[in-house]
Design a protein around this motif. Sequence first.
Motif, PDB file in Angstrom:
ATOM      1  N   GLU A   1       0.839  -1.197   0.000  1.00 12.32           N
ATOM      2  CA  GLU A   1       0.000   0.000   0.000  1.00 12.32           C
ATOM      3  C   GLU A   1       0.884   1.262   0.000  1.00 12.32           C
ATOM      4  N   THR A   2       1.916   1.255   0.854  1.00 13.85           N
ATOM      5  CA  THR A   2       2.833   2.397   0.928  1.00 13.85           C
ATOM      6  C   THR A   2       3.603   2.555  -0.382  1.00 13.85           C
ATOM      7  N   LEU A   3       3.998   1.424  -0.956  1.00  9.94           N
ATOM      8  CA  LEU A   3       4.740   1.475  -2.218  1.00  9.94           C
ATOM      9  C   LEU A   3       3.891   2.145  -3.303  1.00  9.94           C
ATOM     10  N   ASN A   4       2.613   1.808  -3.328  1.00 10.55           N
ATOM     11  CA  ASN A   4       1.712   2.433  -4.305  1.00 10.55           C
ATOM     12  C   ASN A   4       1.618   3.935  -4.081  1.00 10.55           C
ATOM     13  N   LEU A   5       1.554   4.320  -2.802  1.00 10.18           N
ATOM     14  CA  LEU A   5       1.514   5.750  -2.479  1.00 10.18           C
ATOM     15  C   LEU A   5       2.780   6.454  -2.954  1.00 10.18           C
ATOM     16  N   LEU A   6       3.930   5.808  -2.697  1.00  7.58           N
ATOM     17  CA  LEU A   6       5.216   6.404  -3.101  1.00  7.58           C
ATOM     18  C   LEU A   6       5.261   6.618  -4.612  1.00  7.58           C
ATOM     19  N   LYS A   7       4.687   5.652  -5.327  1.00 11.21           N
ATOM     20  CA  LYS A   7       4.683   5.762  -6.805  1.00 11.21           C
ATOM     21  C   LYS A   7       3.678   6.816  -7.252  1.00 11.21           C
ATOM     22  N   ASN A   8       2.470   6.730  -6.716  1.00  6.28           N
ATOM     23  CA  ASN A   8       1.424   7.673  -7.142  1.00  6.28           C
ATOM     24  C   ASN A   8       1.783   9.121  -6.831  1.00  6.28           C
ATOM     25  N   ASN A   9       2.440   9.325  -5.688  1.00  6.11           N
ATOM     26  CA  ASN A   9       2.835  10.690  -5.317  1.00  6.11           C
ATOM     27  C   ASN A   9       4.195  11.071  -5.903  1.00  6.11           C
ATOM     28  N   GLU A  10       4.765  10.191  -6.690  1.00  4.80           N
ATOM     29  CA  GLU A  10       6.086  10.419  -7.309  1.00  4.80           C
ATOM     30  C   GLU A  10       7.153  10.757  -6.268  1.00  4.80           C
ATOM     31  N   GLN A  11       7.173   9.945  -5.194  1.00  6.35           N
ATOM     32  CA  GLN A  11       8.125  10.195  -4.102  1.00  6.35           C
ATOM     33  C   GLN A  11       9.436   9.428  -4.246  1.00  6.35           C
ATOM     34  N   ILE A  12       9.534   8.579  -5.255  1.00  7.75           N
ATOM     35  CA  ILE A  12      10.796   7.839  -5.423  1.00  7.75           C
ATOM     36  C   ILE A  12      11.767   8.757  -6.171  1.00  7.75           C
ATOM     37  N   ALA A  13      12.851   9.134  -5.508  1.00  4.34           N
ATOM     38  CA  ALA A  13      13.782  10.104  -6.090  1.00  4.34           C
ATOM     39  C   ALA A  13      14.865   9.412  -6.905  1.00  4.34           C
ATOM     40  N   PHE A  14      15.422   8.330  -6.348  1.00  4.90           N
ATOM     41  CA  PHE A  14      16.530   7.635  -7.017  1.00  4.90           C
ATOM     42  C   PHE A  14      16.329   6.130  -6.967  1.00  4.90           C
ATOM     43  N   GLU A  15      16.791   5.466  -8.011  1.00  7.69           N
ATOM     44  CA  GLU A  15      16.806   3.991  -7.984  1.00  7.69           C
ATOM     45  C   GLU A  15      18.180   3.507  -8.444  1.00  7.69           C
ATOM     46  N   TYR A  16      18.576   2.346  -7.912  1.00  9.74           N
ATOM     47  CA  TYR A  16      19.848   1.748  -8.325  1.00  9.74           C
ATOM     48  C   TYR A  16      19.704   1.263  -9.759  1.00  9.74           C
ATOM     49  N   CYS A  17      20.825   1.281 -10.486  1.00  9.85           N
ATOM     50  CA  CYS A  17      20.773   0.782 -11.864  1.00  9.85           C
ATOM     51  C   CYS A  17      22.131   0.192 -12.221  1.00  9.85           C
ATOM     52  N   LYS A  18      22.165  -0.442 -13.353  1.00  4.95           N
ATOM     53  CA  LYS A  18      23.421  -1.014 -13.839  1.00  4.95           C
ATOM     54  C   LYS A  18      24.314   0.130 -14.320  1.00  4.95           C
ATOM     55  N   GLY A  19      25.581   0.056 -14.013  1.00  2.00           N
ATOM     56  CA  GLY A  19      26.471   1.146 -14.402  1.00  2.00           C
ATOM     57  C   GLY A  19      27.351   0.776 -15.563  1.00  2.00           C
ATOM     58  N   GLU A  20      28.466   1.481 -15.655  1.00  2.68           N
ATOM     59  CA  GLU A  20      29.340   1.275 -16.815  1.00  2.68           C
ATOM     60  C   GLU A  20      30.200   0.017 -16.695  1.00  2.68           C
ATOM     61  N   PHE A  21      30.363  -0.520 -15.459  1.00  3.29           N
ATOM     62  CA  PHE A  21      31.186  -1.718 -15.310  1.00  3.29           C
ATOM     63  C   PHE A  21      30.299  -2.951 -15.481  1.00  3.29           C
ATOM     64  N   SER A  22      30.823  -3.956 -16.122  1.00  4.30           N
ATOM     65  CA  SER A  22      30.005  -5.128 -16.430  1.00  4.30           C
ATOM     66  C   SER A  22      29.605  -5.897 -15.169  1.00  4.30           C
ATOM     67  N   ASN A  23      30.390  -5.722 -14.071  1.00  2.70           N
ATOM     68  CA  ASN A  23      30.094  -6.512 -12.870  1.00  2.70           C
ATOM     69  C   ASN A  23      29.109  -5.812 -11.925  1.00  2.70           C
ATOM     70  N   THR A  24      28.561  -4.674 -12.329  1.00  2.00           N
ATOM     71  CA  THR A  24      27.661  -3.996 -11.402  1.00  2.00           C
ATOM     72  C   THR A  24      26.273  -4.612 -11.459  1.00  2.00           C
ATOM     73  N   GLU A  25      25.643  -4.628 -10.289  1.00  2.06           N
ATOM     74  CA  GLU A  25      24.315  -5.228 -10.209  1.00  2.06           C
ATOM     75  C   GLU A  25      23.273  -4.141 -10.364  1.00  2.06           C
ATOM     76  N   GLU A  26      22.095  -4.573 -10.777  1.00  2.69           N
ATOM     77  CA  GLU A  26      21.016  -3.622 -10.954  1.00  2.69           C
ATOM     78  C   GLU A  26      20.475  -3.145  -9.610  1.00  2.69           C
ATOM     79  N   ASN A  27      20.454  -4.057  -8.642  1.00  2.00           N
ATOM     80  CA  ASN A  27      19.886  -3.726  -7.331  1.00  2.00           C
ATOM     81  C   ASN A  27      20.838  -4.260  -6.270  1.00  2.00           C
ATOM     82  N   ILE A  28      21.736  -3.412  -5.784  1.00  3.76           N
ATOM     83  CA  ILE A  28      22.855  -3.895  -4.972  1.00  3.76           C
ATOM     84  C   ILE A  28      22.482  -4.475  -3.613  1.00  3.76           C
TER      85      ILE A  28
END
Lengths: 226, 79
Positions: free
Chosen positions: A153-180
Amino acid sequence: MSFKSAVITFPGSNCDRDALCYLKDLTKGEVHNIWHEETSLPKVDLVILPGGFSFGDYLRSGAMASKSKIIDEVVKHANDNRYLLGICNGFQILTEIGLLEGALIRNKKLKFLGKNCFIKKKFKNNFNLSIKDNQILQIPVAHNEGNFYCDSETLNLLKNNEQIAFEYCKGEFSNTEENINGSLEAIAGITNKKKNVLGMMPHPERAYSDFHQSQDGRLIIESLIS
Amino acid sequence: MRIKILVRLKGQILEPQGKVIEHSLNSLGFTEFSNIRQGKLIELDLPDNISKEEKAQKIDSACKKLLVNDIIEEYEVLG
């Protein structure tokens, strides 16, 4: 008008000096360092709750610091629509105070993570205005409890209110994980509903100077000043 | 009187320490052990003359204010 800011120091904070230098170098304005037992806070534009292991992470990360004397003033500062940034342990403290939703639990793989990570902005707010959509930032993390959790329920609120500022992502190195660290939806930072309070696990104050590997952390302060 | 409060992560929340403990126990031959989860026990003293209602109210209040984060944890007062 010059930008004024303050950093709160708790027993066990270890990024307060870094945060002070980060603010001094980038804002060129007045910067205060406030001890957690103080009961007043100068009128400033931005307060940083720094990283570290406040009160030894006893009970839960950030639990003890969230009951410090200065916190009433920090809440007033936020309620006054001024900026509040919690970095790493500061993010944990903000969730324990209840200014931000959710909680930060043990990293999924139980490892302390001390390395560079890659993040991108999800929803626009005043802390990430200077960051382009899909721009990948390289910013270090150093945490044991950075796994963001909240109920659906809270996750939906965070999305609907656009409260997620940053998310982890894959970087320039091949060994980086998407969600550390196993965070829900790879969340690296969230704001409150009014978007004047941001909590993030990565350390922008460790990525701004020429002697740092990356200078991407500058973009947060540049966003606030612009 | 001695009070014991058991605090644990809610069932749906991943508890990686328990998983590691389970793995170690299994490798030591305790293969029947499964679904291990680790929590914490908080012990404290309260005066003996305190009423049952006041005791319950005080413990509940302390848990809500500090000892337990109800987003991720639940608690049980033992004995």
